[in-house]
Write a protein that holds these residues in place. Structure first.
Motif, mmCIF file in Angstrom:
data_model
loop_
_atom_site.group_PDB
_atom_site.id
_atom_site.type_symbol
_atom_site.label_atom_id
_atom_site.label_comp_id
_atom_site.label_asym_id
_atom_site.label_seq_id
_atom_site.Cartn_x
_atom_site.Cartn_y
_atom_site.Cartn_z
ATOM 1 N N SER A 14 0.844 -1.198 0.000
ATOM 2 C CA SER A 14 0.000 0.000 0.000
ATOM 3 C C SER A 14 0.880 1.249 0.000
ATOM 4 C CB SER A 14 -0.897 0.007 1.242
ATOM 5 O OG SER A 14 -1.499 1.273 1.412
ATOM 6 N N HIS B 129 0.986 3.188 3.782
ATOM 7 C CA HIS B 129 1.573 2.684 5.020
ATOM 8 C C HIS B 129 3.091 2.648 4.903
ATOM 9 C CE1 HIS B 129 -2.546 0.910 5.347
ATOM 10 N NE2 HIS B 129 -2.398 1.355 6.579
ATOM 11 N N ASN C 156 6.883 -1.273 7.926
ATOM 12 C CA ASN C 156 5.939 -2.203 8.554
ATOM 13 C C ASN C 156 5.878 -3.515 7.780
ATOM 14 O OD1 ASN C 156 5.339 -0.233 10.429
ATOM 15 N ND2 ASN C 156 3.523 0.475 9.370
ATOM 16 N N TYR C 157 5.846 -3.417 6.454
ATOM 17 C CA TYR C 157 5.849 -4.613 5.623
ATOM 18 C C TYR C 157 7.168 -5.363 5.783
ATOM 19 C CZ TYR C 157 1.811 -2.586 3.211
ATOM 20 O OH TYR C 157 0.595 -2.054 2.922
ATOM 21 N N LEU D 250 -4.742 -3.984 14.211
ATOM 22 C CA LEU D 250 -4.306 -2.673 13.745
ATOM 23 C C LEU D 250 -2.865 -2.398 14.164
ATOM 24 C CD1 LEU D 250 -7.484 -0.495 14.420
ATOM 25 C CD2 LEU D 250 -6.528 -1.112 12.200
ATOM 26 N N GLU E 67 -0.613 -6.012 12.655
ATOM 27 C CA GLU E 67 -0.695 -6.352 11.240
ATOM 28 C C GLU E 67 -0.644 -5.127 10.332
ATOM 29 O OE1 GLU E 67 -3.943 -9.013 10.499
ATOM 30 O OE2 GLU E 67 -3.392 -10.314 12.169
ATOM 31 N N GLU E 68 -1.153 -3.994 10.811
ATOM 32 C CA GLU E 68 -1.086 -2.779 9.998
ATOM 33 C C GLU E 68 0.014 -1.832 10.466
ATOM 34 O OE1 GLU E 68 -4.690 -0.812 8.914
ATOM 35 O OE2 GLU E 68 -5.868 -2.673 9.051
#
Length: 197
Positions: free
Chosen positions: A66, A69, A73-74, A142, A145-146
């Motif tokens: 995305s 974001h 984080n990924y 949230l 995972e996000e």
């Protein structure tokens, strides 16, 4: 520059296959990743392998990232998965060695479904989360995972950051109890320590 715009720019370039953007992400995060992995893995060559595989997986999955974001984080979620993979392989090898010692036979074949090492962490992780009440599940996902901060979660759900913190603390206690009670203690500790990131 607005933080969201920064995420958008670097993520958009990465999605388009920009090697310069990829190298910028690599140079910014490889040392952080090394220090993170070193908490769980002591061998420097293995750490380097995990970093390499994590960045390769990030590149291969770039179209699914995305633009809104933080790419970190990924990247750290991928890295966490690679650490799980490393420990699953170690547990598999230990299980094989133990069975060989017991059976003393060269014809031993490990049955995948019966081997502790083949317990999929993702299934255990999902089962653990299902123990949480709906609101707590939402807050936990949230966060983990996000990759949202407590403040960002509070704003999204219109609650206070302290309420978010309280939910996360209770969620970790519930998950810890579930892992220790329902699953192998060694694998449970590994999963729990990584969830704490």
């Amino acid at each position: 520059m607005d933080a969201t715009k920064v995420y958008y720019t670097i993520n958009h370039k990465l999605r388009e296959g920009c090697h310069e953007a990829f190298m910028e992400i690599y140079n910014k995060n490889n040392r952080l990743m090394y220090n993170y992995i070193r908490k769980y893995v002591s061998d420097s060559n293995t750490i380097d392998d995990i970093i390499h595989d994590s960045f390769l997986n990030l590149w291969n999955a770039k179209e699914r990232i995305s633009v809104y974001h933080k790419v970190e984080n990924y990247l750290f979620r991928i890295t966490r998965n690679e650490i799980y993979k490393y420990y699953r392989e170690r547990l598999r090898k230990l299980s094989i060695e133990e069975e060989i010692q017991k059976s003393k036979t060269e014809s031993y074949v490990v049955e995948g479904e019966d081997c502790l090492a083949n317990l999929e962490y993702e299934k255990i992780y999902r089962l653990a989360i299902m123990q949480l009440p709906p609101q707590r599940q939402k807050i936990f996902k949230l966060s983990r995972e996000e990759g949202l901060s407590y403040q960002e979660i509070a704003e999204r759900l219109d609650i206070s950051p302290n309420t978010v913190k309280e939910h996360m603390s209770l969620a970790m206690k519930t998950i810890r109890t579930y892992l220790v009670k329902e699953h192998d203690i060694a694998l449970g500790i590994i999963i729990l320590s990584l969830l704490a990131f």
